[in-house]
Design an enzyme around this catalytic site. Sequence first.
Site, PDB file in Angstrom:
ATOM      1  N   TYR A  32       0.849  -1.196   0.000  1.00  0.00           N
ATOM      2  CA  TYR A  32       0.000   0.000   0.000  1.00  0.00           C
ATOM      3  C   TYR A  32       0.891   1.254   0.000  1.00  0.00           C
ATOM      4  O   TYR A  32       0.867   2.071   0.920  1.00  0.00           O
ATOM      5  CB  TYR A  32      -0.973   0.001   1.190  1.00  0.00           C
ATOM      6  CG  TYR A  32      -2.257   0.709   0.830  1.00  0.00           C
ATOM      7  CD1 TYR A  32      -3.107   0.182  -0.122  1.00  0.00           C
ATOM      8  CD2 TYR A  32      -2.607   1.924   1.406  1.00  0.00           C
ATOM      9  CE1 TYR A  32      -4.267   0.832  -0.493  1.00  0.00           C
ATOM     10  CE2 TYR A  32      -3.765   2.587   1.041  1.00  0.00           C
ATOM     11  CZ  TYR A  32      -4.589   2.025   0.091  1.00  0.00           C
ATOM     12  OH  TYR A  32      -5.740   2.674  -0.285  1.00  0.00           O
ATOM     13  N   HIS A  37       7.451   5.008   0.992  1.00  0.00           N
ATOM     14  CA  HIS A  37       7.986   3.779   0.390  1.00  0.00           C
ATOM     15  C   HIS A  37       8.765   4.104  -0.886  1.00  0.00           C
ATOM     16  O   HIS A  37       9.810   3.507  -1.157  1.00  0.00           O
ATOM     17  CB  HIS A  37       6.849   2.831   0.009  1.00  0.00           C
ATOM     18  CG  HIS A  37       6.042   2.303   1.156  1.00  0.00           C
ATOM     19  ND1 HIS A  37       4.769   2.733   1.423  1.00  0.00           N
ATOM     20  CD2 HIS A  37       6.344   1.386   2.108  1.00  0.00           C
ATOM     21  CE1 HIS A  37       4.302   2.083   2.467  1.00  0.00           C
ATOM     22  NE2 HIS A  37       5.229   1.273   2.915  1.00  0.00           N
ATOM     23  N   GLN A  61       3.559 -10.169  13.108  1.00  0.00           N
ATOM     24  CA  GLN A  61       3.820  -8.910  13.821  1.00  0.00           C
ATOM     25  C   GLN A  61       2.527  -8.199  14.221  1.00  0.00           C
ATOM     26  O   GLN A  61       2.568  -7.078  14.718  1.00  0.00           O
ATOM     27  CB  GLN A  61       4.757  -8.007  13.021  1.00  0.00           C
ATOM     28  CG  GLN A  61       4.185  -7.451  11.740  1.00  0.00           C
ATOM     29  CD  GLN A  61       5.241  -6.723  10.913  1.00  0.00           C
ATOM     30  OE1 GLN A  61       6.143  -7.332  10.345  1.00  0.00           O
ATOM     31  NE2 GLN A  61       5.155  -5.406  10.844  1.00  0.00           N
ATOM     32  N   GLN A 153      11.872   0.290  15.307  1.00  0.00           N
ATOM     33  CA  GLN A 153      12.094  -0.878  14.444  1.00  0.00           C
ATOM     34  C   GLN A 153      13.524  -0.891  13.894  1.00  0.00           C
ATOM     35  O   GLN A 153      14.218  -1.898  13.962  1.00  0.00           O
ATOM     36  CB  GLN A 153      11.074  -0.860  13.304  1.00  0.00           C
ATOM     37  CG  GLN A 153      11.343  -1.847  12.195  1.00  0.00           C
ATOM     38  CD  GLN A 153      10.203  -1.943  11.197  1.00  0.00           C
ATOM     39  OE1 GLN A 153       9.228  -2.620  11.448  1.00  0.00           O
ATOM     40  NE2 GLN A 153      10.312  -1.270  10.057  1.00  0.00           N
ATOM     41  N   LEU A 184       3.732  10.269   6.699  1.00  0.00           N
ATOM     42  CA  LEU A 184       3.013   9.359   5.795  1.00  0.00           C
ATOM     43  C   LEU A 184       2.983   7.963   6.405  1.00  0.00           C
ATOM     44  O   LEU A 184       3.970   7.496   6.968  1.00  0.00           O
ATOM     45  CB  LEU A 184       3.697   9.301   4.430  1.00  0.00           C
ATOM     46  CG  LEU A 184       3.701  10.568   3.586  1.00  0.00           C
ATOM     47  CD1 LEU A 184       4.147  10.247   2.163  1.00  0.00           C
ATOM     48  CD2 LEU A 184       2.332  11.223   3.544  1.00  0.00           C
ATOM     49  N   SER A 186       0.664   4.034   5.720  1.00  0.00           N
ATOM     50  CA  SER A 186      -0.433   3.326   5.025  1.00  0.00           C
ATOM     51  C   SER A 186      -1.690   3.379   5.881  1.00  0.00           C
ATOM     52  O   SER A 186      -2.801   3.267   5.372  1.00  0.00           O
ATOM     53  CB  SER A 186      -0.040   1.878   4.759  1.00  0.00           C
ATOM     54  OG  SER A 186       1.165   1.838   4.040  1.00  0.00           O
TER      55      SER A 186
HETATM   56  O1  PAF Z   1       7.970  -1.558   8.389  1.00  0.00           O
HETATM   57  C1  PAF Z   1       7.306  -2.455   7.837  1.00  0.00           C
HETATM   58  O2  PAF Z   1       6.592  -2.242   6.864  1.00  0.00           O
HETATM   59  C2  PAF Z   1       7.380  -3.882   8.383  1.00  0.00           C
HETATM   60  O3  PAF Z   1       7.493  -3.869   9.769  1.00  0.00           O
HETATM   61  C3  PAF Z   1       8.503  -4.729   7.748  1.00  0.00           C
HETATM   62  C4  PAF Z   1       9.874  -4.134   8.040  1.00  0.00           C
HETATM   63  C5  PAF Z   1       8.294  -4.787   6.241  1.00  0.00           C
HETATM   64  C6  PAF Z   1       8.478  -6.145   8.300  1.00  0.00           C
HETATM   65  O4  PAF Z   1       7.273  -6.791   8.039  1.00  0.00           O
END
Ligand code: PAF
Length: 287
Positions: A32, A37, A61, A153, A184, A186
Site C-alpha cells: 500500500y 515507500h 507482527q 524498528q 506518511l 499506510s
Molecule cells: O515496516 C514495515 O513495513 C514492516 O514492519 C517490515 C519491516 C516490512 C516487516 O514486516
Amino acid sequence: MQIIKTLSELSELCRSFHQAQQSICLVPTMGYYHAGHEDLMQYGRTLADKLVVSLFVNPTQFGPAEDLENYPKDHERDSRIAESHGCDVLFLPDAADMYTADHATWVEVPKMTKILCGLSRPIHFRGVCTVVLKLFNLTQADYAVFGEKDWQQQAILKKMVEDLNVPVTIKTRATVREADGLALSSRNVYLTAEERKQAPAIYAGLCAARTLVKKGERNAKKIKDLVLQKWAVDIPLGRLDYLNIVDPYNLENVEYLEQDALMACAVRLGKARLIDNILLPACGTQA
Ligand code: PAF
C-alpha cells in the site's frame, strides 16, 4: 521487473546476482505504497546493482486485536510503483510458505522490544525481527533500507544485525511528511476527516519540544509536559499511547538531556494508531 512468489526462486535468483558480482539492496515492505515507500525504493536503487522489494503483510507482527485482516492492499498499483522505481525483483510470498505449519523459531531483542511500541504491541517486534531475518537470509542482501518513522524498528534491527553478525548494512531514510507535517503511513487511510484535521498536531507538538530544547531546556519531564499540554488542546480526539524521550540508539529513557535524544510517540486517533518521532538536539548538532 520479475515478480517472484516462492522462497526458493528468490534465494536462487539472489545467489545468481551475487555469482555475477552484482550487489543487492532489499527494501522490505508491507505494501500500500505512499511517497515514503517510494523514497526508500529510490534510495535503495542507488545503493546496489539489484533492487529487491518484498511485499508481505507479515501476520506474526500483528496482535490478535490488530488490523491484519483490514490492512490496506493494492498489489497491482504497488507493482507499478515498484517497477517505476527500478525494482528488479518484487517478492510476494504467501504466508503459508513464509511460515510453515511447524515454524518454531523466533528472533527476540527483549530489552528494546518491550518498551515504547512494544508495551501495547507485545509480540510485534518479535514478528518483525523474525521476518526480516528470514528476508536477509533468503536474499543475502548487501544493503537494506528502512524508514525512520519506525525508529524503534530500525534501532532493533540494527542491534539484531550486530548481535547475530548478519552481513547486511542497514540504511535509514528520514520520515516523509504531508505538507501539514503528518508522517506518511499506510494507516492514515483509517482517519476520518475530523481526525485527519487533528493529526498534524502530533508532529507540531514534537517540533515545539525541539524548539524548547534549542532554547536550552534539558529536563525531559518539562519537555514532555509542554507537548502533552499542546496535544490536549489540539488533538481532543486523540488518546495517548506513549510519549517518551529516549537514547536514540539503545532506546533507554532519558531524564535529563546531556546528549542528543529522541522524542517518540504513539497516539490513537479513531481506528488509527499513529507513531512519530523527532531528534532533540541537546548538543546543538541537529538542524
Ligand atoms: O515496516 C514495515 O513495513 C514492516 O514492519 C517490515 C519491516 C516490512 C516487516 O514486516
